[in-house]
Every structure is written in structure tokens, then in C-alpha cells.
Design a protein around this motif. Structure first.
Motif, PDB file in Angstrom:
ATOM      1  N   CYS A 161      15.011 -83.595  52.353  1.00 21.36           N
ATOM      2  CA  CYS A 161      15.798 -83.054  51.240  1.00 21.36           C
ATOM      3  C   CYS A 161      17.056 -82.367  51.756  1.00 21.36           C
ATOM      4  O   CYS A 161      18.144 -82.515  51.183  1.00 21.36           O
ATOM      5  CB  CYS A 161      14.959 -82.079  50.425  1.00 21.36           C
ATOM      6  SG  CYS A 161      13.655 -82.862  49.444  1.00 21.36           S
ATOM      7  N   LYS A 162      16.910 -81.593  52.840  1.00 21.91           N
ATOM      8  CA  LYS A 162      18.072 -80.915  53.421  1.00 21.91           C
ATOM      9  C   LYS A 162      19.099 -81.933  53.910  1.00 21.91           C
ATOM     10  O   LYS A 162      20.307 -81.779  53.697  1.00 21.91           O
ATOM     11  CB  LYS A 162      17.617 -80.035  54.587  1.00 21.91           C
ATOM     12  CG  LYS A 162      18.744 -79.334  55.352  1.00 21.91           C
ATOM     13  CD  LYS A 162      19.480 -78.339  54.481  1.00 21.91           C
ATOM     14  CE  LYS A 162      20.389 -77.412  55.300  1.00 21.91           C
ATOM     15  NZ  LYS A 162      21.392 -78.127  56.098  1.00 21.91           N
ATOM     16  N   ASP A 166      22.936 -82.697  52.560  1.00 23.53           N
ATOM     17  CA  ASP A 166      24.070 -82.700  53.481  1.00 23.53           C
ATOM     18  C   ASP A 166      24.803 -84.034  53.494  1.00 23.53           C
ATOM     19  O   ASP A 166      25.794 -84.184  54.221  1.00 23.53           O
ATOM     20  CB  ASP A 166      23.597 -82.370  54.899  1.00 23.53           C
ATOM     21  CG  ASP A 166      23.179 -80.910  55.042  1.00 23.53           C
ATOM     22  OD1 ASP A 166      23.572 -80.091  54.193  1.00 23.53           O
ATOM     23  OD2 ASP A 166      22.437 -80.602  56.001  1.00 23.53           O
ATOM     24  N   LYS A 193      23.174 -85.362  45.639  1.00 21.46           N
ATOM     25  CA  LYS A 193      23.069 -84.104  46.378  1.00 21.46           C
ATOM     26  C   LYS A 193      22.701 -82.961  45.438  1.00 21.46           C
ATOM     27  O   LYS A 193      21.828 -82.142  45.724  1.00 21.46           O
ATOM     28  CB  LYS A 193      24.390 -83.782  47.074  1.00 21.46           C
ATOM     29  CG  LYS A 193      24.818 -84.759  48.153  1.00 21.46           C
ATOM     30  CD  LYS A 193      26.170 -84.345  48.711  1.00 21.46           C
ATOM     31  CE  LYS A 193      26.736 -85.371  49.666  1.00 21.46           C
ATOM     32  NZ  LYS A 193      28.070 -84.991  50.178  1.00 21.46           N
ATOM     33  N   ALA A 197      19.147 -80.756  45.233  1.00 19.26           N
ATOM     34  CA  ALA A 197      19.193 -79.287  45.292  1.00 19.26           C
ATOM     35  C   ALA A 197      18.506 -78.663  44.085  1.00 19.26           C
ATOM     36  O   ALA A 197      17.836 -77.636  44.207  1.00 19.26           O
ATOM     37  CB  ALA A 197      20.647 -78.820  45.384  1.00 19.26           C
ATOM     38  N   VAL A 200      14.559 -79.058  44.715  1.00 23.20           N
ATOM     39  CA  VAL A 200      13.924 -78.420  45.872  1.00 23.20           C
ATOM     40  C   VAL A 200      13.127 -77.168  45.507  1.00 23.20           C
ATOM     41  O   VAL A 200      12.001 -76.985  45.999  1.00 23.20           O
ATOM     42  CB  VAL A 200      14.974 -78.119  46.960  1.00 23.20           C
ATOM     43  CG1 VAL A 200      14.431 -77.123  47.987  1.00 23.20           C
ATOM     44  CG2 VAL A 200      15.368 -79.403  47.660  1.00 23.20           C
ATOM     45  N   PHE A 218      14.297 -73.427  52.906  1.00 22.81           N
ATOM     46  CA  PHE A 218      14.991 -74.646  52.506  1.00 22.81           C
ATOM     47  C   PHE A 218      15.655 -74.501  51.138  1.00 22.81           C
ATOM     48  O   PHE A 218      16.349 -75.410  50.687  1.00 22.81           O
ATOM     49  CB  PHE A 218      14.020 -75.835  52.478  1.00 22.81           C
ATOM     50  CG  PHE A 218      13.597 -76.289  53.847  1.00 22.81           C
ATOM     51  CD1 PHE A 218      14.350 -77.218  54.544  1.00 22.81           C
ATOM     52  CD2 PHE A 218      12.456 -75.782  54.446  1.00 22.81           C
ATOM     53  CE1 PHE A 218      13.969 -77.643  55.809  1.00 22.81           C
ATOM     54  CE2 PHE A 218      12.059 -76.192  55.708  1.00 22.81           C
ATOM     55  CZ  PHE A 218      12.823 -77.127  56.393  1.00 22.81           C
ATOM     56  N   SER A 220      18.382 -72.936  48.891  1.00 22.97           N
ATOM     57  CA  SER A 220      19.655 -72.233  49.006  1.00 22.97           C
ATOM     58  C   SER A 220      19.780 -71.209  47.886  1.00 22.97           C
ATOM     59  O   SER A 220      19.176 -71.368  46.822  1.00 22.97           O
ATOM     60  CB  SER A 220      20.820 -73.218  48.930  1.00 22.97           C
ATOM     61  OG  SER A 220      20.889 -73.812  47.648  1.00 22.97           O
TER      62      SER A 220
END
Length: 242
Positions: A161-162, A166, A193, A197, A200, A218, A220
Motif C-alpha cells: 500500500c505504501k 508512492d 494513490k 490512502a 489504509v 503506515f 499518514s
């Protein structure tokens, strides 16, 4: 035995990586002269042209889709193992968009590959939703397997996922690392993306609930307040049919 439950782990290099996909099988009285009846636990999600949200598995080997004589069920030759391997290798593959017969001839074209990448992005989001669904409602007798699988794979899933947030392409994760799956410098869409996010926090919450440690890192700050799985556009879940 006339009933069977099987689980397939999504393979590396596909948009289904690290996911669990459950199938119930009923062997009719005519088996093995006739194919088994197979039902997919979809959770109401359509993440493959061959796997309907109603549970139907569309496969020539099961006589649920057209095909030549050698692709259909052959008494004395075809087996249940062959069915499971076909689902794993032919259905849950790297480019499921082209499973749809109407799109097969666009394989390799610029337009077809772009649509395939978009489909893979949508599929990974649906796979994340399926993971959450499986952890919340694991199929009977598979409770320990489900929780153990996601406990062990949580880090790899979150690393993926990260990487996607990115800019990495779907399916480029192998053993927790990133590798290119296409020639050239390609990346995923901004919409994807953002969608990853948004999802997550929910999957982190489920991993935390089953005992996974330190996965909150993980999440943000921009997404930590979003604890709802965002709904995909209707077009994303009904793009293709068989």
C-alpha cells in the motif's frame, strides 16, 4: 464427500496478491462425469470478469462458459485439482481485464494496456475490501487460517500500500520489495494513490484488532481520520461481464 471448501491465496505479481479467496464446491451425484458446482464467496464485490458478485464462477472447465471441447469438463480426465489450479492461474492472473472475451483482442495495444492498468487498480481496492470482509466474517472452520494469514502477511500488504501511494504499479511487489513489471518508467494514477490512502486506515484497524503490532505507522496524518472504506464508482465494479 460431496462438499468442499477451498481457499486460494492471491499470487505475487497480480492485483490479488496476499488476498484470500474462498470457494465452496458441491459434487453432484453425476460427478466425476459432470463438473462440480463452484460458488465464490464474493462479499458482494466483483473483482474479476470470471467471478460474479452473486458467487458464480465463469469457467469453461465448469461448463459455465463456452469453450472448445478440450477446454470443457472431460469425464475421466478433468479433476477438482485442475479446477482450482485454473482459478488460481487463469482467473486470478496478472491482467484480469483481458479475461473478458470482448477485450482479449486489445491485449498489447496502448488503449488496452491502459484500461488493464486501470482495472488492476480498481481490483486491488476491491481486494483490500475483501481482506477486511474476510477478517470480519471468516468462513466457518477457516477462522484460524484467515487470522493467521493476515497476521503474517500484514506487513507485506502495508508495504505494498505504501509503495502504491508512492506511485508504484499494481502487482510490482515481490517479497515485500518493489520491482518493475513493465518496461519504462510507469506509475499508477493519482486517483489510485488517493484511493489506497483512503483505505489504509480501515485495513490497519483490522490488522490491529487481530493483534498485529506497529502497523499504525503506515497511516499518514492526512488519512488517519478516515476510517470508512470509500465506495468505488459504479463504473469500476461493473466495467466488464462475461
Amino acid at each position: 464427500m460431496d462438499l468442499l471448501r477451498a481457499v486460494i491465496v492471491g499470487a505475487e505479481g497480480t492485483p490479488y496478491h496476499d488476498g484470500l479467496f474462498f470457494f465452496d464446491v458441491c459434487f453432484p451425484c453425476g460427478y466425476p462425469n459432470v463438473p462440480p458446482n463452484v460458488y465464490y464467496h464474493s462479499g458482494g464485490l466483483r473483482l474479476n470478469p470470471n467471478l460474479y458478485n452473486c458467487g458464480k464462477v465463469c469457467l469453461s472447465l465448469l461448463n459455465t462458459w463456452s469453450g472448445n471441447k478440450n477446454e470443457k469438463w472431460l469425464p475421466g480426465v478433468s479433476t477438482m485439482l485442475q479446477v482450482l489450479v485454473s482459478i488460481q492461474g487463469l482467473i486470478l492472473n496478472t491482467k484480469p481485464y483481458f479475461n473478458e472475451p470482448g477485450y482479449t483482442n486489445t491485449n498489447g495495444s496502448a488503449a488496452g494496456e491502459k484500461r488493464s492498468e486501470e482495472y488492476n487498480e480498481n481490483t486491488f481496492i476491491l481486494s483490500l475490501k475483501t481482506m477486511v470482509y474476510s477478517m470480519r466474517r471468516p468462513p466457518k472452520h477457516f477462522e484460524d487460517l484467515v487470522l493467521g494469514h493476515f497476521y503474517n502477511r500484514a506487513r507485506d500488504i502495508l508495504v505494498a500500500c505504501k509503495a502504491y501511494m508512492d506511485g508504484a504499479q499494481v502487482g510490482c511487489l515481490v517479497k515485500g520489495g518493489v520491482q518493475d513489471v513493465d518496461e519504462g518508467d510507469k506509475s499508477c494514477s493519482q486517483r489510485f494513490k488517493t484511493s489506497v490512502a483512503d483505505h489504509v486506515p480501515m485495513i490497519v484497524a483490522e490488522f490491529t484488532r487481530i493483534g498485529v503490532k506497529d502497523c499504525e505507522r503506515f497511516v499518514s496524518p492526512a488519512t488517519s481520520g478516515n476510517n470508512q472504506i470509500a465506495s468505488m464508482p459504479q463504473a469500476a465494479t461493473s466495467m466488464i461481464s462475461c
